[in-house]
Structures are given as structure tokens and as C-alpha cells.
Write a protein that holds these residues in place. Sequence first.
Motif, PDB file in Angstrom:
ATOM      1  N   PHE A   1       0.863  -1.220  -0.052  1.00 35.46           N
ATOM      2  CA  PHE A   1       0.106   0.206   0.057  1.00 35.46           C
ATOM      3  C   PHE A   1       0.879   1.479  -0.068  1.00 35.46           C
ATOM      4  O   PHE A   1       0.605   2.487   0.597  1.00 35.46           O
ATOM      5  N   LYS A   2       2.106   1.117  -0.305  1.00 35.77           N
ATOM      6  CA  LYS A   2       3.048   2.211  -0.633  1.00 35.77           C
ATOM      7  C   LYS A   2       2.712   2.926  -1.974  1.00 35.77           C
ATOM      8  O   LYS A   2       2.518   2.101  -2.961  1.00 35.77           O
ATOM      9  N   LYS A   3       2.819   3.992  -2.161  1.00 32.47           N
ATOM     10  CA  LYS A   3       2.052   4.967  -3.376  1.00 32.47           C
ATOM     11  C   LYS A   3       3.106   4.574  -4.634  1.00 32.47           C
ATOM     12  O   LYS A   3       2.502   4.749  -5.577  1.00 32.47           O
ATOM     13  N   THR A   4       4.190   4.060  -4.371  1.00 33.25           N
ATOM     14  CA  THR A   4       5.047   3.947  -5.274  1.00 33.25           C
ATOM     15  C   THR A   4       5.078   2.217  -5.831  1.00 33.25           C
ATOM     16  O   THR A   4       5.807   2.110  -6.642  1.00 33.25           O
ATOM     17  N   SER A   5       4.364   1.658  -5.244  1.00 36.26           N
ATOM     18  CA  SER A   5       4.384   0.288  -5.593  1.00 36.26           C
ATOM     19  C   SER A   5       3.887  -0.048  -7.135  1.00 36.26           C
ATOM     20  O   SER A   5       2.611   0.546  -7.419  1.00 36.26           O
ATOM     21  N   THR A   6       4.309  -0.886  -7.658  1.00 33.96           N
ATOM     22  CA  THR A   6       4.113  -1.314  -8.955  1.00 33.96           C
ATOM     23  C   THR A   6       2.903  -2.178  -9.120  1.00 33.96           C
ATOM     24  O   THR A   6       2.490  -2.632 -10.263  1.00 33.96           O
ATOM     25  N   ASN A   7       2.337  -2.780  -8.106  1.00 33.40           N
ATOM     26  CA  ASN A   7       1.220  -3.455  -7.831  1.00 33.40           C
ATOM     27  C   ASN A   7      -0.041  -2.465  -8.229  1.00 33.40           C
ATOM     28  O   ASN A   7      -1.372  -3.023  -8.511  1.00 33.40           O
ATOM     29  N   ILE A   8       0.051  -1.164  -8.055  1.00 33.11           N
ATOM     30  CA  ILE A   8      -1.265  -0.261  -7.746  1.00 33.11           C
ATOM     31  C   ILE A   8      -1.580   0.023  -9.196  1.00 33.11           C
ATOM     32  O   ILE A   8      -0.569   0.520 -10.089  1.00 33.11           O
ATOM     33  N   ILE A   9      -2.785   0.011  -9.795  1.00 29.20           N
ATOM     34  CA  ILE A   9      -3.493   0.293 -10.829  1.00 29.20           C
ATOM     35  C   ILE A   9      -3.943   1.704 -10.582  1.00 29.20           C
ATOM     36  O   ILE A   9      -3.973   2.734 -11.564  1.00 29.20           O
TER      37      ILE A   9
END
Length: 458
Positions: free
Chosen positions: A258-266
Motif C-alpha cells: 500500500f505504498k504509493k510507489t508500488s508497481t502493484n497499484i493500478i
Amino acid sequence: MKKIINYMNIAGMLFLTGILLSCEKMIDAEIPANQIASETVFENVQTADAALAGLYASLWNNSPISGDKAALMLSLYTDDLDFYATSSTNGMNEVYRNQLIPSNPIVYGQWASAYQIIYSCNAVIEGCEHSVLLSAQDKMRISGEALLIRSLLLFYLQQMFGDIPYPVTTNYLTNQSIAKTPSAEVLERLESDLNKVVPMLSDQYRNAERIYLNKKSAQILLAKVCMTRQKWAEAESHLKLIIQSPLYLVQNDLTKTFKKTSTNIIWQLKPFNTNDAVKEVIAYYFDFIPPYNYALSTSLMNSFSASDLRKQRWTIPVTVAGNTWYRAAKYKNLTGNTDEYSVVFRIEEAYLLLAESLTMQNKTAEALPYLNAVRQRAGLGAVASPISQQTLLNEILSENRKEFFTETGHRFFDLKRMNQLQQLTATKPNWKPEHQLWPIPERELLLNPNLKPQNNGY
């Protein structure tokens, strides 16, 4: 540059203020005097983008996907949270006990906040359509994002209320007497709208922080709509396009999910003010007794094995006077937040949705790697083949619960899509089949009799 940004923010918020005021006064005969004319807002891309930014701010501030709104209420309504108060004046006790009535303020709040933003989406879409100064490319992008926001909110409303109004205009004479669209038709129209949106948006984000919607955001919502319509092959196609994208990777370090730079975030929502905590961390935090008397449910905590890293990383025990509760701890920063935004879509959801859509086509061997990718990064062993279709579906539903607890109403939507809401009878003594829908707010029925009949059981 700072002055330009401030001007854009002011212009966008003034525009939306006018639109929202006109929504609240749809029975009045006059347009509010403080509404900025759309031809002014959409005369250049800067002010048009400001109006669009206002939509995102509204999503963060007060909408079904705000971290302390539908996500929290649907967690209480299902079995992600236990509620310890014996009475409540704000309607939460009735949500938890599945004793909703049409006058419940939470029911009205979910409905009204969504429709206010939907009308603002329509204003942005109409402004782009009528503008003679915006480029075709800017019109397509801005309209596409607004239409996607409208579709997301309508999907939430359809899931919660069933037959709902489907407004596509800002004409108050039309909207004040609009009738409900049958639930199946709502889904059909959503699929049609989302198929329009996909080619309107780019895969590339217009901000590195992924705070604006892109093509893949549209495709994951389109897949969810298709799956709700039991169009498994179509959903599979959309989801594979997301998973195959080089933009996204499953986050194997659960402390960074849930860190804003994570590449799992769409896609994620940015807090309105710099350094603000996300709404989720405030909603679920407590260090002495559960705030508002709720905490993670006993049944949820019992669903985790001791080796599940999500239990270790995403929940925290709080023990007072020999009593232990657990709180959700997916987000960490109560103050001075610099690295967390509210995640709405992430790649792990695409993996589990794809596993489900494949399993529903009896492609169990093909589905297993997508389920196991999520399980194994949580420290769990792989589910082995061969496996029956129903057993695998049960595993996927269980995995969804442990992966997405307290996120964006996931538990309710997953149980409903998989026709498993009856599971709630084990932990929710008041649960009845008609509770798959919430009641239409009493205030809305009084204002607009065309919204009748009330949902069954209310």
C-alpha cells in the motif's frame, strides 16, 4: 506555476460546487446563480482539467470509494468487522445487524454522495461535448475519465441497491423525475459505456503517482462488470491484458503493498491535503478499545493460518485488561504521511478475478497459477492440481477475503458475485436473502415517486 495550479484548483472546485448545488435543488426552477458557465470552464485544457480534478477530490472526500464510506459500511454489513456497541445513533448498529430501514442516514449518504458526483461527471462530459476550443484529444481523455468515474459509481450503486436511476444528463427537469433502470439493464449499459471508455484512455499515466484513471483501470472495472453478468470469457480477455502489461507486478513485499510507489497499484486516490493520513488508517486505528466499537471480526481472524504473512503484516492485536481485538493495519501513517495513498485497484485483484473467470469456464489448471501467485507471496503453500471446480472456487473466495479485507467493499461484492451471500448466516443471525440489496432511501422516494417500488423486504 504555483499560481496556475491554485487557479486550476479554485476553478474546478467552484465549477463542481455549482453543479452539486444544482443537484441538491433539482426540484427548483432556476439554475443557481453561482454556477460557472460550462463554456468558461471548458474554454481551455487547464480549467477543464481543474474540473476533472474536482471529481477526483470528491471521490476522495465523500463517495462510496472513500476509505471511510462504503468500504467500512460493507465490512460491517458482511463479516469483516464485528461491532461492539449495543446502540448507535448514526445508523452503524443497524448496518452491522442487517436491520436497515429506508430512513437510515448511512443508506441515504451512500446514495446521495454517489449521485452528486455522477451529475458532476455528466457536467464534465457535456462541457467537453459542447466545447469548440478543446482539442479532440483532450476532449476524449477528459470525457473518458469522467465517464469511467460515473461508471464506477453506478456499479457500486447497482451492487448495493439493484434497480437504480441511470442519469446521463445535467437537465434537472429530467433528473428530478427519472425512473429506475432494471439492474440487468444497468449492467448492460455499464458494459457498453466501459467499452467506449477503453479506447478513449491511454495505458500511460498522466501522473507518475497513478492518481488518475488510465486504460487498465477501465479494463479491470469492465472485467468486473462482465463477471457480474457471467460473461467469463470476456472478463478473461480483459484481465489478461492487464496482467500482461509491463506496468504492473505483484508486490511480494507485503509491507509495500500500500505504498504509493508500488508497481502493484493500478489506481489510487491522493489525500486532499499534503501529509494527510489516508481515510482508512483513521477509520480502523485504535490502541485501547475499538473506535466506534468495531474491530476486525473473529471469523476473519480465524480464517488466517498462523503462517499467513498478511495476518502478521496487515493486522495488529490490541490487548486491554485481558481482552484482545485486532485492527486493520494495511496503512501505517497516522501523521506526517508522505508515502501512502488510498488504493482502489491493484494487480492482485486482477489475478484473483482471472483465476475465478477461468475456473468458471472449468479451466482449473490454467487458473491455479494466478491463485497461487497471491497465496505464495503471503507465505502459503500452492494449491495443487487436480482440483474440482467448486473446491477451487471456494479457495478463491477464501483468498479474496484474506487479501482484500476492509478494502472498497470487496467482501460484499465477492460474495454476491459468487452467489455465496448465504455464508453470512453463520455469523450474522439477522441475515436474510433480501439483504443482498439495501433499501432505496426514504427521502429519495418522497422526492421522486418514480423510484418506487421500494426494494423487497423494506
